[in-house]
Every structure is written in structure tokens, then in C-alpha cells.
Design an enzyme around this catalytic site. Structure first.
Site, mmCIF file in Angstrom:
data_model
loop_
_atom_site.group_PDB
_atom_site.id
_atom_site.type_symbol
_atom_site.label_atom_id
_atom_site.label_comp_id
_atom_site.label_asym_id
_atom_site.label_seq_id
_atom_site.Cartn_x
_atom_site.Cartn_y
_atom_site.Cartn_z
ATOM 1 N N LYS A 1 60.879 69.176 19.088
ATOM 2 C CA LYS A 1 60.102 67.992 19.470
ATOM 3 C C LYS A 1 58.944 67.845 18.498
ATOM 4 O O LYS A 1 58.396 68.854 18.056
ATOM 5 C CB LYS A 1 59.500 68.188 20.871
ATOM 6 C CG LYS A 1 60.467 67.924 21.995
ATOM 7 C CD LYS A 1 59.685 67.905 23.312
ATOM 8 C CE LYS A 1 60.518 68.507 24.408
ATOM 9 N NZ LYS A 1 59.805 69.002 25.542
ATOM 10 N N GLY B 1 54.687 67.185 39.625
ATOM 11 C CA GLY B 1 53.285 67.007 40.025
ATOM 12 C C GLY B 1 52.764 65.603 39.755
ATOM 13 O O GLY B 1 52.012 65.046 40.551
ATOM 14 N N GLU B 2 53.183 65.010 38.639
ATOM 15 C CA GLU B 2 52.689 63.676 38.282
ATOM 16 C C GLU B 2 53.449 62.564 39.001
ATOM 17 O O GLU B 2 52.910 61.489 39.226
ATOM 18 C CB GLU B 2 52.823 63.458 36.759
ATOM 19 C CG GLU B 2 51.842 64.285 35.962
ATOM 20 C CD GLU B 2 52.153 64.300 34.465
ATOM 21 O OE1 GLU B 2 52.656 63.291 33.940
ATOM 22 O OE2 GLU B 2 51.909 65.345 33.831
ATOM 23 N N ASN C 1 57.270 71.492 18.405
ATOM 24 C CA ASN C 1 57.653 72.390 19.505
ATOM 25 C C ASN C 1 59.136 72.719 19.304
ATOM 26 O O ASN C 1 60.008 71.896 19.581
ATOM 27 C CB ASN C 1 57.413 71.660 20.827
ATOM 28 C CG ASN C 1 57.712 72.529 22.031
ATOM 29 O OD1 ASN C 1 58.273 73.616 21.913
ATOM 30 N ND2 ASN C 1 57.347 72.038 23.197
ATOM 31 N N GLU D 1 50.125 68.665 26.444
ATOM 32 C CA GLU D 1 50.080 69.919 25.695
ATOM 33 C C GLU D 1 50.009 69.679 24.192
ATOM 34 O O GLU D 1 49.348 70.411 23.466
ATOM 35 C CB GLU D 1 51.317 70.756 26.054
ATOM 36 C CG GLU D 1 51.266 71.250 27.481
ATOM 37 C CD GLU D 1 52.601 71.693 28.044
ATOM 38 O OE1 GLU D 1 53.430 70.821 28.388
ATOM 39 O OE2 GLU D 1 52.827 72.913 28.130
ATOM 40 N N HIS E 1 52.481 78.159 30.264
ATOM 41 C CA HIS E 1 51.932 76.799 30.415
ATOM 42 C C HIS E 1 50.413 76.768 30.199
ATOM 43 O O HIS E 1 49.714 75.901 30.749
ATOM 44 C CB HIS E 1 52.201 76.230 31.831
ATOM 45 C CG HIS E 1 53.646 76.068 32.186
ATOM 46 N ND1 HIS E 1 54.144 76.419 33.418
ATOM 47 C CD2 HIS E 1 54.686 75.598 31.485
ATOM 48 C CE1 HIS E 1 55.438 76.158 33.472
ATOM 49 N NE2 HIS E 1 55.802 75.664 32.295
ATOM 50 N N GLY F 1 56.976 71.253 36.908
ATOM 51 C CA GLY F 1 58.019 70.469 36.239
ATOM 52 C C GLY F 1 59.323 71.190 36.496
ATOM 53 O O GLY F 1 59.540 71.708 37.592
ATOM 54 N N ASN F 2 60.176 71.271 35.494
ATOM 55 C CA ASN F 2 61.383 72.092 35.621
ATOM 56 C C ASN F 2 61.001 73.547 35.819
ATOM 57 O O ASN F 2 61.472 74.223 36.717
ATOM 58 C CB ASN F 2 62.200 71.968 34.341
ATOM 59 C CG ASN F 2 63.352 71.050 34.548
ATOM 60 O OD1 ASN F 2 63.936 71.008 35.626
ATOM 61 N ND2 ASN F 2 63.687 70.319 33.505
ATOM 62 N N HIS G 1 51.018 73.135 37.708
ATOM 63 C CA HIS G 1 51.902 72.559 36.686
ATOM 64 C C HIS G 1 53.315 72.691 37.239
ATOM 65 O O HIS G 1 53.914 73.760 37.203
ATOM 66 C CB HIS G 1 51.751 73.322 35.366
ATOM 67 C CG HIS G 1 52.679 72.835 34.291
ATOM 68 N ND1 HIS G 1 52.251 72.178 33.161
ATOM 69 C CD2 HIS G 1 54.031 72.902 34.186
ATOM 70 C CE1 HIS G 1 53.289 71.865 32.408
ATOM 71 N NE2 HIS G 1 54.387 72.300 33.021
ATOM 72 N N ARG H 1 53.828 75.072 18.731
ATOM 73 C CA ARG H 1 53.730 75.708 20.042
ATOM 74 C C ARG H 1 54.531 77.014 20.006
ATOM 75 O O ARG H 1 55.677 77.032 19.579
ATOM 76 C CB ARG H 1 54.339 74.794 21.093
ATOM 77 C CG ARG H 1 54.357 75.443 22.442
ATOM 78 C CD ARG H 1 55.150 74.633 23.423
ATOM 79 N NE ARG H 1 55.153 75.336 24.698
ATOM 80 C CZ ARG H 1 56.125 75.222 25.580
ATOM 81 N NH1 ARG H 1 57.167 74.460 25.332
ATOM 82 N NH2 ARG H 1 56.064 75.881 26.703
ATOM 83 N N ARG I 1 65.118 78.498 38.518
ATOM 84 C CA ARG I 1 64.611 79.876 38.583
ATOM 85 C C ARG I 1 64.179 80.224 40.004
ATOM 86 O O ARG I 1 63.610 79.373 40.699
ATOM 87 C CB ARG I 1 63.416 80.052 37.638
ATOM 88 C CG ARG I 1 63.818 80.093 36.181
ATOM 89 C CD ARG I 1 62.590 80.175 35.293
ATOM 90 N NE ARG I 1 62.666 79.186 34.248
ATOM 91 C CZ ARG I 1 61.627 78.723 33.562
ATOM 92 N NH1 ARG I 1 60.419 79.176 33.806
ATOM 93 N NH2 ARG I 1 61.798 77.823 32.623
ATOM 94 N N MET J 1 64.160 67.434 41.113
ATOM 95 C CA MET J 1 63.455 67.094 42.352
ATOM 96 C C MET J 1 63.753 65.664 42.824
ATOM 97 O O MET J 1 63.705 65.386 44.020
ATOM 98 C CB MET J 1 61.944 67.301 42.146
ATOM 99 C CG MET J 1 61.098 67.113 43.378
ATOM 100 S SD MET J 1 61.750 67.914 44.865
ATOM 101 C CE MET J 1 61.004 69.512 44.757
#
Ligand code: ADP
Length: 401
Positions: A14, A333-334, A7, A385, A180, A210-211, A208, A91, A241, A284
Site C-alpha cells: 500500500k 469502531g468507525e 506498507n 496510521e 497498532h 478492525g479485522n 482499534h 511501516r 483470531r 462484522m
């Protein structure tokens, strides 16, 4: 088959190495600060000690070479030789309308990804750098690309078109693409598996968050609507955003503040969302801490975030004429029981009943957090992913043989 998943970001790369015989992760890691002083390679081989190396890595080609050196290092490595890697999966953020699924990399595929630079100027160029670097360092090894947009290509015209002059779609491909996709696809399938029900029968809303954050309405296993649009700016309020706003704000603010195109773009992408409202953080965890401590700015940021998320869930229940399953995934979310609790508290009209105790349990496994009486199953499913990309890569390379 051993598959390396890559990625590539503009200054980061990554990676995860999979053994597809049992889908186990042999090693994973991250190269950061590519092109800057003191680049960092953090490598986590399974069953061995994590290692961090600081060096000068000027571009993606060197980054991949360093990763391959690390993967075959006698002390920290997990491979005898680079030749054991039989395929590479990349990706790619934007696949436009050309790619409805993952594909084997060819000259034509690379040209098409280049043609899409306009639509994803920050994301597609590094992906091409990653692909070129992998080709150079592993000649002859098949490369596959997986697109963040592909899963959403099933959306209907009435959903993906914006109500603006149609010529803009014809000339400049202005439409909703979403993002996503690999995550929404993975968690919706995993939800059906977890519930042991055919996905064809289910109306699922996948969150989904996250950031970056997006919601998808998945009906019968297909994406029928998603909150991100032409770019990942539309939809939910995110870390930095804005998400949805009156489009007239853009020209109004540009005029009043004498902002250029790039300044207004940067304002909406990097200086808005949770960060702008709290004035302190885009994370968050910090926002929740501030909310718990009664800080007014963090409280407002938290409440706006939760409200906008809940409104989207309601609109997707309307879009599908119902919802059977709501899935929470990604960083917030997780991990954030409180965000899930507050959202679900206001979805009782849909028949959502949250089990507060189950919701508080921390676990890396898929789990149900709704009560047995709840009309809607509410699940937390950790996204993966990289595994989707590894599976696609493995399948496509096998089919080519
Ligand atoms: P990205 O969009 O960069 O892939 P992630 O999905 O990894 O992001 O999510 C990162 C975000 O998840 C963090 O910025 C943070 O806001 C949030 N997060 C992580 N852990 C927690 C937690 N325990 N509580 C609340 N939020 C969390």
C-alpha cells in the site's frame, strides 16, 4: 517535502504520497497479488480519475517501480519526476525492544529488523523487502521506519511480563509487545486535541477494532497496557483470531486432534473469532445482518464479540483507576453504530451515557457520541496510521539535515 509512505505485506504493497507543506494526500494506492498471476495496481491520484492496471509483478522491487511509474505517468501521475520524493516512510510491524520510536534506516536498523523475523515471521520479512526495493529504486533518498510496537514500549515491566519462567524472557524475549501502536497514538492525541484538553491529564481507552483488534490504556499520553501480546493473537475476539483463551486449550486440542504446531497456529489465527462462531463470515457487516435477522450463530458471534470488548474496557478502567475518554476507531469502531451502542449500554456503571442519535451519524470526522451529562467522553476518531508515519518521516529527515 513530499513523503511516500509504504506498507508492505507479503503479497501486497500500500502507498500514500503526502505533500507535507499542508499534509495533503497527492495520491494513494495498492498493489495486490504480488508474486501471483495477474497482479493488480489500483492507483487513486487526488483530483484525477482512479486507475487499475493488471500486470505481472513478481516481487516488491517491481511493485515499487510500477508505483513510481504511475506517480510520474503523464496522464495518471501527480509528479514531474521521482526526484520530487524527498523521503520514504515504511511501516514495520515488530520493533521488539530495540525501537521505542521511528528511526532513519541504516544497515544496523535493517539487521535488527531481520533479527526480529522470529517474532513476526509474517510481517517483518515483507517490510525488509519493501525497504530494499525502495532503496534500490530511489537511491540516496532517506528512508524511515515506523514500528507498530514502538508506542507500547512505555509499558511497565509488571504489565509486559507474563507470569511464566523468566528465562523465557531472557532467552527468547517472550513478553507483551502490542500492536497498532501508530493508530493508538494517533487517536489518543487526536482525542485530546478534539476535547481541547492536555493529554497529560487524561485517562483514555482507545479501541482499534478492525479485522485485527486491540485496546490500549493511554494514561497521560503513554501506553500503559495493551491487549495484543507477544503476537497479535492475544486480547479481543477478532475477525478470524481467537483472542484470549486458556493456554491449556492449545496442548489439549493438539493432542486430541493430532494437530501440528502450524495447524494449531492456523486454527487460532485464521479459523477462529467471528468466523468460527458464526460459521459464515469474519466481517462484522455480515455478522450484524445475521444478528438483525435473528440468525442464532451470528447472534452468538455478535454477543461474544461485544461481551469480550466490554470486559476489556472494564479491565482498562481498573488498570488506570478510571477513564475519562473512550475512543472507537478502525473499520468496526468507525462504522458500526450498533457495536458502539451495545458496548456503551453496559458501561453505565462508569458513567457512560451514549447519545444514540449522535452515534448513528455517519461522518469521516472526529466526533463526540456521548451526551453532555456523560462522565466519560465517548468519541469516534477515524484513524490515520499513514499520516503518523509521514509526520515521523518528515520530522526525522528534517532533524538529520
Ligand atoms: P484491517 O484490520 O484489515 O486494517 P479495517 O480497520 O479496515 O481492517 O476494518 C475492516 C473491518 O471493518 C471489516 O472486516 C468489517 O468487519 C468492518 N467494517 C467495515 N465497515 C463496517 C460497517 N459499516 N459495519 C460494521 N463493520 C464494518
Amino acid at each position: 517535502m513530499k513523503v511516500l509512505v509504504i506498507n508492505s505485506g507479503s503479497s501486497s504493497l500500500k502507498y500514500q504520497l503526502y505533500d507535507m507543506t499542508d499534509e495533503s494526500v497527492l495520491a494513494k494506492g495498492l498493489v495486490e497479488r504480488i508474486g501471483m498471476d495477474s497482479s493488480i495496481l489500483n492507483h487513486k491520484p487526488t483530483g484525477k480519475e482512479e486507475v487499475t492496471e493488471v500486470s505481472e509483478i513478481l516481487e516488491h522491487n517491481t511493485a515499487i517501480r510500477k508505483v513510481l511509474d504511475m506517480l510520474t505517468d503523464p496522464e495518471h501521475g501527480v509528479l514531474e519526476s521521482v526526484g520530487e520524493i524527498q523521503a520514504v516512510g515504511h511501516r514495520v510491524v515488530h520493533g521488539g525492544e530495540a525501537f521505542k520510536g521511528s528511526v532513519l534506516v541504516t544497515g544496523e536498523v535493517k539487521s535488527e529488523i531481520r533479527r526480529l523475523f522470529d517474532l513476526a515471521p509474517l510481517h517483518n520479512p515483507p517490510a525488509i523487502m519493501g525497504i530494499t526495493a525502495a532503496e534500490r529504486n530511489m537511491p540516496g533518498v532517506p528512508q524511515v521506519v515506523a514500528f507498530d510496537t514502538a508506542f507500547h514500549q512505555t509499558m511497565d515491566e509488571k504489565v509486559y511480563l507474563y507470569p511464566i519462567p523468566k528465562v523465557l524472557y531472557k532467552k527468547h524475549h517472550v513478553r507483551r509487545y502490542g500492536a497498532h501502536g501508530t493508530s493508538h497514538e494517533y487517536v489518543s492525541k487526536a482525542a485530546a486535541e478534539y476535547l481541547d484538553r492536555p493529554i497529560e491529564d487524561l485517562k483514555i481507552i482507545t479501541c482499534h477494532i478492525g479485522n485485527g483488534a486491540s485496546l490500549t490504556a493511554v494514561k497521560g499520553g503513554k501506553s500503559v497496557d495493551t491487549s495484543m501480546g507477544l503476537t497479535p493473537l492475544e486480547g479481543l475476539m477478532m475477525g478470524t483470531r481467537s483472542g484470549d483463551l486458556d493456554p491449556a486449550i492449545v496442548t489439549f486440542v493438539m493432542n486430541k486432534e493430532e494437530l501440528s504446531l502450524s495447524e494449531v497456529n492456523s486454527m487460532l489465527n485464521k479459523h477462529s473469532g467471528l468466523l468460527a462462531i458464526s460459521g459464515s463470515s469474519s466481517d462484522m457487516r455480515d455478522i450484524t445482518d445475521g444478528w438483525e435477522a435473528g440468525e442464532p450463530n451470528e447472534t452468538l458471534a455478535f454477543e461474544m464479540y461485544e461481551y469480550r470488548l466490554r470486559k476489556y474496557i472494564g479491565s482498562y478502567a481498573a488498570a488506570m483507576n478510571g477513564v475519562d475518554v473512550i475512543v472507537f476507531t478502525a473499520g468496526v469502531g468507525e462504522n458500526s453504530a450498533i457495536v458502539r451502542e451495545k458496548v456503551c449500554q453496559n458501561l453505565t456503571y462508569l458513567g457512560v451515557e451514549l447519545d444514540k442519535e449522535l452515534n448513528k451519524i455517519r461522518s469521516g470526522d472526529p466526533r463526540r457520541i456521548s451526551t453532555p451529562n456523560s462522565k466519560v467522553e465517548v468519541l469516534v476518531i477515524p484513524t490515520n496510521e499513514e499520516l503518523v508515519i509521514a509526520r515521523d518521516t518528515h520530522r526525522i529527515v528534517q532533524e538529520e539535515k
